[in-house]
Design a protein around this motif. Structure first.
Motif, PDB file in Angstrom:
ATOM      1  N   VAL A  48    -166.998 -15.767  -6.354  1.00 57.43           N
ATOM      2  CA  VAL A  48    -167.982 -14.902  -7.016  1.00 57.43           C
ATOM      3  C   VAL A  48    -167.292 -14.010  -8.043  1.00 57.43           C
ATOM      4  CG1 VAL A  48    -169.666 -13.058  -6.676  1.00 57.43           C
ATOM      5  CG2 VAL A  48    -169.499 -14.928  -5.004  1.00 57.43           C
ATOM      6  N   ALA A  49    -166.244 -13.317  -7.598  1.00 56.88           N
ATOM      7  CA  ALA A  49    -165.545 -12.402  -8.500  1.00 56.88           C
ATOM      8  C   ALA A  49    -164.174 -12.075  -7.937  1.00 56.88           C
ATOM      9  CB  ALA A  49    -166.349 -11.116  -8.690  1.00 56.88           C
ATOM     10  N   THR A  50    -163.235 -11.819  -8.839  1.00 59.32           N
ATOM     11  CA  THR A  50    -161.873 -11.454  -8.487  1.00 59.32           C
ATOM     12  C   THR A  50    -161.468 -10.209  -9.249  1.00 59.32           C
ATOM     13  OG1 THR A  50    -161.199 -13.740  -8.045  1.00 59.32           O
ATOM     14  CG2 THR A  50    -159.457 -12.184  -8.592  1.00 59.32           C
ATOM     15  N   ILE A  51    -160.671  -9.367  -8.611  1.00 60.98           N
ATOM     16  CA  ILE A  51    -160.141  -8.180  -9.264  1.00 60.98           C
ATOM     17  C   ILE A  51    -158.641  -8.126  -9.015  1.00 60.98           C
ATOM     18  CG2 ILE A  51    -160.621  -6.682  -7.276  1.00 60.98           C
ATOM     19  CD1 ILE A  51    -161.336  -4.469  -9.351  1.00 60.98           C
ATOM     20  N   THR A  52    -157.892  -7.766 -10.044  1.00 59.05           N
ATOM     21  CA  THR A  52    -156.445  -7.714  -9.905  1.00 59.05           C
ATOM     22  C   THR A  52    -156.014  -6.523  -9.053  1.00 59.05           C
ATOM     23  OG1 THR A  52    -156.271  -6.442 -11.943  1.00 59.05           O
ATOM     24  CG2 THR A  52    -156.112  -8.834 -12.136  1.00 59.05           C
ATOM     25  N   SER A  53    -154.745  -6.539  -8.690  1.00 56.56           N
ATOM     26  CA  SER A  53    -154.251  -5.534  -7.756  1.00 56.56           C
ATOM     27  C   SER A  53    -154.362  -4.111  -8.301  1.00 56.56           C
ATOM     28  CB  SER A  53    -152.804  -5.828  -7.379  1.00 56.56           C
ATOM     29  OG  SER A  53    -151.997  -5.870  -8.537  1.00 56.56           O
ATOM     30  N   LEU A  54    -154.093  -3.940  -9.567  1.00 54.15           N
ATOM     31  CA  LEU A  54    -154.123  -2.602 -10.152  1.00 54.15           C
ATOM     32  C   LEU A  54    -155.402  -2.362 -10.946  1.00 54.15           C
ATOM     33  CD1 LEU A  54    -150.411  -2.311 -11.304  1.00 54.15           C
ATOM     34  CD2 LEU A  54    -151.487  -1.384  -9.252  1.00 54.15           C
ATOM     35  N   ASP A  55    -156.421  -3.153 -10.638  1.00 54.38           N
ATOM     36  CA  ASP A  55    -157.731  -2.978 -11.284  1.00 54.38           C
ATOM     37  C   ASP A  55    -157.612  -3.138 -12.798  1.00 54.38           C
ATOM     38  OD1 ASP A  55    -160.386  -0.433 -11.100  1.00 54.38           O
ATOM     39  OD2 ASP A  55    -160.416  -2.582 -11.497  1.00 54.38           O
ATOM     40  N   ILE A  56    -156.715  -4.023 -13.212  1.00 54.89           N
ATOM     41  CA  ILE A  56    -156.531  -4.236 -14.633  1.00 54.89           C
ATOM     42  C   ILE A  56    -157.555  -5.212 -15.183  1.00 54.89           C
ATOM     43  CG2 ILE A  56    -154.952  -5.173 -16.367  1.00 54.89           C
ATOM     44  CD1 ILE A  56    -152.649  -4.151 -14.624  1.00 54.89           C
ATOM     45  N   GLY A  57    -157.901  -6.182 -14.387  1.00 48.34           N
ATOM     46  CA  GLY A  57    -158.805  -7.209 -14.876  1.00 48.34           C
ATOM     47  C   GLY A  57    -159.707  -7.758 -13.799  1.00 48.34           C
ATOM     48  N   THR A  58    -160.806  -8.331 -14.243  1.00 49.80           N
ATOM     49  CA  THR A  58    -161.767  -8.950 -13.342  1.00 49.80           C
ATOM     50  C   THR A  58    -162.192 -10.297 -13.894  1.00 49.80           C
ATOM     51  OG1 THR A  58    -163.581  -7.797 -14.462  1.00 49.80           O
ATOM     52  CG2 THR A  58    -162.679  -6.747 -12.491  1.00 49.80           C
ATOM     53  N   VAL A  59    -162.603 -11.168 -12.999  1.00 57.42           N
ATOM     54  CA  VAL A  59    -163.125 -12.480 -13.364  1.00 57.42           C
ATOM     55  C   VAL A  59    -164.394 -12.700 -12.557  1.00 57.42           C
ATOM     56  CG1 VAL A  59    -162.710 -14.964 -13.335  1.00 57.42           C
ATOM     57  CG2 VAL A  59    -160.831 -13.403 -13.869  1.00 57.42           C
ATOM     58  N   TYR A  60    -165.406 -13.244 -13.224  1.00 55.44           N
ATOM     59  CA  TYR A  60    -166.687 -13.480 -12.568  1.00 55.44           C
ATOM     60  C   TYR A  60    -167.120 -14.933 -12.731  1.00 55.44           C
ATOM     61  CZ  TYR A  60    -167.200  -8.413 -12.440  1.00 55.44           C
ATOM     62  OH  TYR A  60    -167.023  -7.066 -12.191  1.00 55.44           O
ATOM     63  N   ALA A  61    -167.833 -15.412 -11.732  1.00 56.27           N
ATOM     64  CA  ALA A  61    -168.500 -16.701 -11.880  1.00 56.27           C
ATOM     65  C   ALA A  61    -169.605 -16.553 -12.921  1.00 56.27           C
ATOM     66  CB  ALA A  61    -169.106 -17.128 -10.539  1.00 56.27           C
ATOM     67  N   ASP A  62    -169.858 -17.624 -13.650  1.00 56.78           N
ATOM     68  CA  ASP A  62    -170.900 -17.581 -14.677  1.00 56.78           C
ATOM     69  C   ASP A  62    -172.246 -17.162 -14.096  1.00 56.78           C
ATOM     70  OD1 ASP A  62    -169.686 -20.476 -16.545  1.00 56.78           O
ATOM     71  OD2 ASP A  62    -169.079 -18.370 -16.571  1.00 56.78           O
ATOM     72  N   SER A  63    -172.493 -17.576 -12.886  1.00 59.40           N
ATOM     73  CA  SER A  63    -173.796 -17.342 -12.273  1.00 59.40           C
ATOM     74  C   SER A  63    -174.064 -15.873 -11.955  1.00 59.40           C
ATOM     75  CB  SER A  63    -173.928 -18.171 -10.991  1.00 59.40           C
ATOM     76  OG  SER A  63    -172.884 -17.841 -10.091  1.00 59.40           O
ATOM     77  N   VAL A  64    -173.018 -15.047 -11.923  1.00 57.79           N
ATOM     78  CA  VAL A  64    -173.216 -13.634 -11.548  1.00 57.79           C
ATOM     79  C   VAL A  64    -172.790 -12.668 -12.653  1.00 57.79           C
ATOM     80  CG1 VAL A  64    -172.846 -14.262  -9.132  1.00 57.79           C
ATOM     81  CG2 VAL A  64    -170.964 -13.252 -10.447  1.00 57.79           C
ATOM     82  N   ARG A  65    -172.136 -13.188 -13.686  1.00 61.63           N
ATOM     83  CA  ARG A  65    -171.622 -12.305 -14.747  1.00 61.63           C
ATOM     84  C   ARG A  65    -172.774 -11.529 -15.368  1.00 61.63           C
ATOM     85  NH1 ARG A  65    -169.279 -15.879 -17.507  1.00 61.63           N
ATOM     86  NH2 ARG A  65    -167.258 -15.735 -16.431  1.00 61.63           N
ATOM     87  N   GLY A  66    -172.559 -10.229 -15.500  1.00 62.18           N
ATOM     88  CA  GLY A  66    -173.587  -9.359 -16.063  1.00 62.18           C
ATOM     89  C   GLY A  66    -174.513  -8.761 -15.023  1.00 62.18           C
ATOM     90  N   ARG A  67    -174.482  -9.298 -13.807  1.00 63.28           N
ATOM     91  CA  ARG A  67    -175.343  -8.772 -12.730  1.00 63.28           C
ATOM     92  C   ARG A  67    -174.525  -8.143 -11.605  1.00 63.28           C
ATOM     93  NH1 ARG A  67    -178.218 -12.177  -9.694  1.00 63.28           N
ATOM     94  NH2 ARG A  67    -176.816 -13.978 -10.006  1.00 63.28           N
ATOM     95  N   PHE A  68    -173.362  -8.732 -11.339  1.00 61.43           N
ATOM     96  CA  PHE A  68    -172.508  -8.244 -10.260  1.00 61.43           C
ATOM     97  C   PHE A  68    -171.297  -7.525 -10.861  1.00 61.43           C
ATOM     98  CE2 PHE A  68    -173.588 -11.673  -6.832  1.00 61.43           C
ATOM     99  CZ  PHE A  68    -174.939 -11.398  -7.002  1.00 61.43           C
ATOM    100  N   THR A  69    -170.816  -6.520 -10.112  1.00 60.80           N
ATOM    101  CA  THR A  69    -169.611  -5.809 -10.522  1.00 60.80           C
ATOM    102  C   THR A  69    -168.677  -5.674  -9.328  1.00 60.80           C
ATOM    103  OG1 THR A  69    -170.841  -4.531 -12.176  1.00 60.80           O
ATOM    104  CG2 THR A  69    -168.673  -3.704 -11.520  1.00 60.80           C
ATOM    105  N   ILE A  70    -167.459  -6.173  -9.489  1.00 58.96           N
ATOM    106  CA  ILE A  70    -166.444  -6.028  -8.456  1.00 58.96           C
ATOM    107  C   ILE A  70    -165.607  -4.801  -8.785  1.00 58.96           C
ATOM    108  CG2 ILE A  70    -164.796  -7.558  -9.634  1.00 58.96           C
ATOM    109  CD1 ILE A  70    -163.905  -8.528  -6.847  1.00 58.96           C
ATOM    110  N   SER A  71    -165.244  -4.056  -7.743  1.00 56.78           N
ATOM    111  CA  SER A  71    -164.412  -2.878  -7.940  1.00 56.78           C
ATOM    112  C   SER A  71    -163.606  -2.635  -6.670  1.00 56.78           C
ATOM    113  CB  SER A  71    -165.267  -1.655  -8.295  1.00 56.78           C
ATOM    114  OG  SER A  71    -166.143  -1.325  -7.231  1.00 56.78           O
ATOM    115  N   ARG A  72    -162.655  -1.748  -6.768  1.00 57.82           N
ATOM    116  CA  ARG A  72    -161.816  -1.438  -5.620  1.00 57.82           C
ATOM    117  C   ARG A  72    -161.432   0.026  -5.647  1.00 57.82           C
ATOM    118  NH1 ARG A  72    -157.067  -5.418  -5.960  1.00 57.82           N
ATOM    119  NH2 ARG A  72    -156.302  -4.254  -4.146  1.00 57.82           N
ATOM    120  N   ASP A  73    -161.201   0.556  -4.450  1.00 60.05           N
ATOM    121  CA  ASP A  73    -160.672   1.901  -4.293  1.00 60.05           C
ATOM    122  C   ASP A  73    -159.388   1.762  -3.489  1.00 60.05           C
ATOM    123  OD1 ASP A  73    -160.037   4.500  -3.578  1.00 60.05           O
ATOM    124  OD2 ASP A  73    -162.120   5.114  -3.399  1.00 60.05           O
ATOM    125  N   ASN A  74    -158.271   1.773  -4.176  1.00 59.03           N
ATOM    126  CA  ASN A  74    -156.996   1.555  -3.499  1.00 59.03           C
ATOM    127  C   ASN A  74    -156.649   2.702  -2.554  1.00 59.03           C
ATOM    128  OD1 ASN A  74    -156.610  -0.942  -4.674  1.00 59.03           O
ATOM    129  ND2 ASN A  74    -155.318  -0.164  -6.330  1.00 59.03           N
TER     130      ASN A  74
END
Length: 116
Positions: A48-74
């Protein structure tokens, strides 16, 4: 012991929103990329979505891009997935994943249901 515990799933109407969380423990969370996957009945597990270790970048599946947001609180060792504009094709069990020391680790999943 590596643990990933998802929460936040539930029943929502089409067009609604949910926020999933994944609490991580047993490893240095900030050092690792984190990924959300989902698996619907009869279908293969999909990224569905991936986020890098330092929150530098994200990748989304086409089916969810623009609707879903991945984030992290280290600081809280927690991964999130904000899901907006949910569609009838989004229901699935959602899993968080981390590849720790070469081993893929999974949580137990949280069920998302979209129905009117």
């Amino acid at each position: 012991q590596v643990q990933l515990v998802e929460s936040g799933g539930g029943l929502v109407q089409p067009g609604g929103s949910l926020r999933l969380s994944c609490a991580a423990s047993g490893f240095i969370f900030s050092n690792y990329a984190m990924t959300w996957y989902r698996q619907a009945p009869g279908k293969e597990r999909e990224l569905v979505a991936t986020i890098t270790s330092l929150d530098i970048g994200t990748v989304y599946a086409d089916s969810v891009r623009g609707r879903f947001t991945i984030s992290r609180d280290n600081a809280k060792n927690t991964l999130y997935l904000q899901m907006n504009s949910l569609k009838p094709e989004d229901p699935a069990v959602y899993y968080c994943n981390a590849r720790v020391l070469g081993i893929s680790r999974w949580g137990q999943g949280t069920q998302v249901t979209v129905s009117s």
